[in-house]
Write a protein that holds these residues in place. Structure first.
Motif, PDB file in Angstrom:
ATOM      1  N   GLU A  20     -25.621  19.002  29.840  1.00 20.76           N
ATOM      2  CA  GLU A  20     -24.209  18.860  29.463  1.00 20.76           C
ATOM      3  C   GLU A  20     -23.393  18.745  30.746  1.00 20.76           C
ATOM      4  N   TRP A  21     -22.720  17.612  30.888  1.00 28.97           N
ATOM      5  CA  TRP A  21     -21.962  17.348  32.113  1.00 28.97           C
ATOM      6  C   TRP A  21     -20.482  17.684  31.903  1.00 28.97           C
ATOM      7  N   HIS A  22     -19.937  18.448  32.857  1.00 29.05           N
ATOM      8  CA  HIS A  22     -18.527  18.830  32.823  1.00 29.05           C
ATOM      9  C   HIS A  22     -17.829  18.206  34.026  1.00 29.05           C
ATOM     10  N   PHE A  23     -16.696  17.570  33.809  1.00 31.47           N
ATOM     11  CA  PHE A  23     -15.914  17.074  34.944  1.00 31.47           C
ATOM     12  C   PHE A  23     -14.881  18.122  35.321  1.00 31.47           C
ATOM     13  N   ILE A  24     -14.891  18.551  36.608  1.00 29.12           N
ATOM     14  CA  ILE A  24     -13.998  19.638  37.031  1.00 29.12           C
ATOM     15  C   ILE A  24     -13.146  19.250  38.232  1.00 29.12           C
ATOM     16  N   GLY A  25     -13.128  17.958  38.575  1.00 28.14           N
ATOM     17  CA  GLY A  25     -12.351  17.524  39.745  1.00 28.14           C
ATOM     18  C   GLY A  25     -10.997  16.964  39.352  1.00 28.14           C
ATOM     19  N   ARG A  26     -10.242  16.599  40.352  1.00 27.83           N
ATOM     20  CA  ARG A  26      -8.953  15.955  40.149  1.00 27.83           C
ATOM     21  C   ARG A  26      -9.176  14.616  39.456  1.00 27.83           C
ATOM     22  N   ILE A  27      -8.353  14.288  38.466  1.00 24.30           N
ATOM     23  CA  ILE A  27      -8.566  13.055  37.696  1.00 24.30           C
ATOM     24  C   ILE A  27      -7.579  11.983  38.151  1.00 24.30           C
ATOM     25  N   GLN A  28      -8.118  10.899  38.673  1.00 31.78           N
ATOM     26  CA  GLN A  28      -7.277   9.735  38.968  1.00 31.78           C
ATOM     27  C   GLN A  28      -7.255   8.868  37.721  1.00 31.78           C
ATOM     28  N   SER A  29      -6.099   8.275  37.423  1.00 30.20           N
ATOM     29  CA  SER A  29      -5.997   7.598  36.133  1.00 30.20           C
ATOM     30  C   SER A  29      -6.905   6.366  36.053  1.00 30.20           C
ATOM     31  N   ASN A  30      -7.305   5.806  37.202  1.00 32.21           N
ATOM     32  CA  ASN A  30      -8.233   4.660  37.125  1.00 32.21           C
ATOM     33  C   ASN A  30      -9.688   5.081  36.938  1.00 32.21           C
ATOM     34  N   LYS A  31      -9.920   6.400  36.814  1.00 29.84           N
ATOM     35  CA  LYS A  31     -11.298   6.884  36.604  1.00 29.84           C
ATOM     36  C   LYS A  31     -11.495   7.471  35.206  1.00 29.84           C
ATOM     37  N   THR A  32     -10.507   7.319  34.337  1.00 23.96           N
ATOM     38  CA  THR A  32     -10.636   7.985  33.040  1.00 23.96           C
ATOM     39  C   THR A  32     -11.743   7.364  32.182  1.00 23.96           C
ATOM     40  N   ARG A  33     -12.027   6.072  32.366  1.00 23.19           N
ATOM     41  CA  ARG A  33     -13.058   5.463  31.513  1.00 23.19           C
ATOM     42  C   ARG A  33     -14.448   6.064  31.773  1.00 23.19           C
ATOM     43  N   PRO A  34     -14.931   6.048  33.036  1.00 22.11           N
ATOM     44  CA  PRO A  34     -16.253   6.668  33.240  1.00 22.11           C
ATOM     45  C   PRO A  34     -16.278   8.155  32.876  1.00 22.11           C
ATOM     46  N   ILE A  35     -15.183   8.841  33.086  1.00 22.95           N
ATOM     47  CA  ILE A  35     -15.181  10.266  32.715  1.00 22.95           C
ATOM     48  C   ILE A  35     -15.337  10.400  31.199  1.00 22.95           C
ATOM     49  N   ALA A  36     -14.581   9.610  30.444  1.00 27.29           N
ATOM     50  CA  ALA A  36     -14.634   9.714  28.974  1.00 27.29           C
ATOM     51  C   ALA A  36     -15.976   9.251  28.429  1.00 27.29           C
ATOM     52  N   GLU A  37     -16.611   8.318  29.141  1.00 27.28           N
ATOM     53  CA  GLU A  37     -17.870   7.766  28.623  1.00 27.28           C
ATOM     54  C   GLU A  37     -19.084   8.613  28.981  1.00 27.28           C
ATOM     55  N   ARG A  38     -19.035   9.323  30.131  1.00 26.66           N
ATOM     56  CA  ARG A  38     -20.254   9.938  30.643  1.00 26.66           C
ATOM     57  C   ARG A  38     -20.261  11.460  30.598  1.00 26.66           C
TER      58      ARG A  38
ATOM     59  N   HIS B 262     -10.394   5.973  25.895  1.00 24.04           N
ATOM     60  CA  HIS B 262     -11.679   5.516  26.440  1.00 24.04           C
ATOM     61  C   HIS B 262     -12.883   6.252  25.863  1.00 24.04           C
ATOM     62  N   ARG B 263     -12.660   7.295  25.082  1.00 24.42           N
ATOM     63  CA  ARG B 263     -13.805   8.044  24.552  1.00 24.42           C
ATOM     64  C   ARG B 263     -14.497   7.210  23.478  1.00 24.42           C
ATOM     65  N   PRO B 264     -15.780   6.862  23.691  1.00 23.80           N
ATOM     66  CA  PRO B 264     -16.470   6.002  22.718  1.00 23.80           C
ATOM     67  C   PRO B 264     -16.568   6.668  21.342  1.00 23.80           C
ATOM     68  N   ALA B 265     -16.416   5.835  20.310  1.00 28.12           N
ATOM     69  CA  ALA B 265     -16.481   6.344  18.934  1.00 28.12           C
ATOM     70  C   ALA B 265     -17.869   6.877  18.607  1.00 28.12           C
ATOM     71  N   SER B 266     -18.875   6.439  19.347  1.00 28.45           N
ATOM     72  CA  SER B 266     -20.247   6.868  19.065  1.00 28.45           C
ATOM     73  C   SER B 266     -20.516   8.294  19.547  1.00 28.45           C
ATOM     74  N   LEU B 267     -19.621   8.846  20.339  1.00 30.21           N
ATOM     75  CA  LEU B 267     -19.832  10.195  20.875  1.00 30.21           C
ATOM     76  C   LEU B 267     -18.907  11.179  20.164  1.00 30.21           C
ATOM     77  N   PRO B 268     -19.293  12.468  20.165  1.00 30.31           N
ATOM     78  CA  PRO B 268     -18.362  13.467  19.612  1.00 30.31           C
ATOM     79  C   PRO B 268     -17.093  13.517  20.468  1.00 30.31           C
ATOM     80  N   PRO B 269     -15.999  14.069  19.914  1.00 29.24           N
ATOM     81  CA  PRO B 269     -14.776  14.159  20.704  1.00 29.24           C
ATOM     82  C   PRO B 269     -15.029  14.833  22.054  1.00 29.24           C
TER      83      PRO B 269
END
Ligand SMILES: *Cc1c(COP(=O)(O)O)cnc(C)c1O
Length: 231
Positions: free
Chosen positions: A75-93, A112-119
């Motif tokens: 289970e991967w958690h993102f805990i860094g500062r979020i730049q708005s141009n990086k929201t897609r890979p964060i939401a997908e991975r 950007h959160r894919p419909a195939s994944l849980p929220p």
């Protein structure tokens, strides 16, 4: 790498003791192994020792490690500062994000959160001491942001996160941990559903557990110094 196994065992024992000391026996606390600047091999060793939650701060580094570690049930958690141009890979991975601090980022993660994944499970990062060099929203803005997140179908509000000033750990941050918990309780009483507190790091996680933490983010006490493991 046996050091990682020993360190993880010691952390688990200390978490259990801290729960008992806080009369919280039987409650669950997620131990998040913060693997920024650690190698994929170190993560794999920790996974083999039973560790399942890992936290990363830098998107590109994290994606490279994920690509090397596919199939490991992490289970991967993102805990860094979020730049708005990086929201897609964060939401997908990633499965969790601890550092949402503004509406624009929440809306983009939802989009950007894919419909195939849980929220995507998100924490609101709260900047309690008004530290301008740190990310996080002022406590007065949390309720509005929490309601906005609740209204997004691809996001699930887990709770609140804080990265307090490193004032004389382990006890120096207790006041911030207490305040974050009070804020969570206050918002719950106002009808906002959330139940998690991401607070506590290597130097002060026992104090954080005493104050109600449900997720401790631990780097150096599991993996050793980041300077020993550049990149
Ligand atoms: C690096 C980091 C941690 C872990 O810090 P340690 O002191 O190594 O345990 C926890 N949370 C965040 C947000 C971090 O960036």
């Amino acid at each position: 790498m046996t050091r990682i196994r020993d360190d993880l065992g010691e952390i688990q024992a200390r978490v259990a003791n801290a729960l008992t000391a806080a009369s919280r026996d039987g409650e669950k606390v997620i131990v998040l192994a913060v693997s920024k600047q650690q190698s994929a091999d170190a993560i794999e060793a920790a996974r083999q020792a039973g560790q399942r939650h890992f936290g990363e701060n830098y998107v590109q580094d994290a994606l490279a490690k994920m690509d090397r570690l596919t199939g490991l049930d992490i289970e991967w958690h993102f805990i860094g500062r979020i730049q708005s141009n990086k929201t897609r890979p964060i939401a997908e991975r990633f499965g969790w994000v601890h550092t949402v601090d503004r509406a624009r980022i929440a809306l983009r993660l939802n989009e950007h959160r894919p419909a195939s994944l849980p929220p995507l499970r998100v924490f609101i990062q709260v900047n309690q001491a008004g530290e301008s060099q740190k990310a996080g929203i002022d406590p007065t803005g949390v309720e509005t942001l929490a309601r906005l997140i609740h209204a997004q179908p691809r996001l699930k509000l887990a709770g609140l996160m804080t990265l307090p000033p490193a004032a004389d750990p382990p006890d120096g941050n207790a006041v911030y941990f207490h305040r974050l918990r009070e804020l969570l309780e206050r918002l719950r009483a106002r009808g906002i559903e959330m139940d998690s507190l991401s607070m506590g790091m290597s130097a002060d996680f026992e104090t954080a557990i005493a104050c109600g933490s449900t997720c401790v983010r631990i780097g150096t006490a599991i993996f050793g110094s980041r300077r020993d493991n550049p990149g």
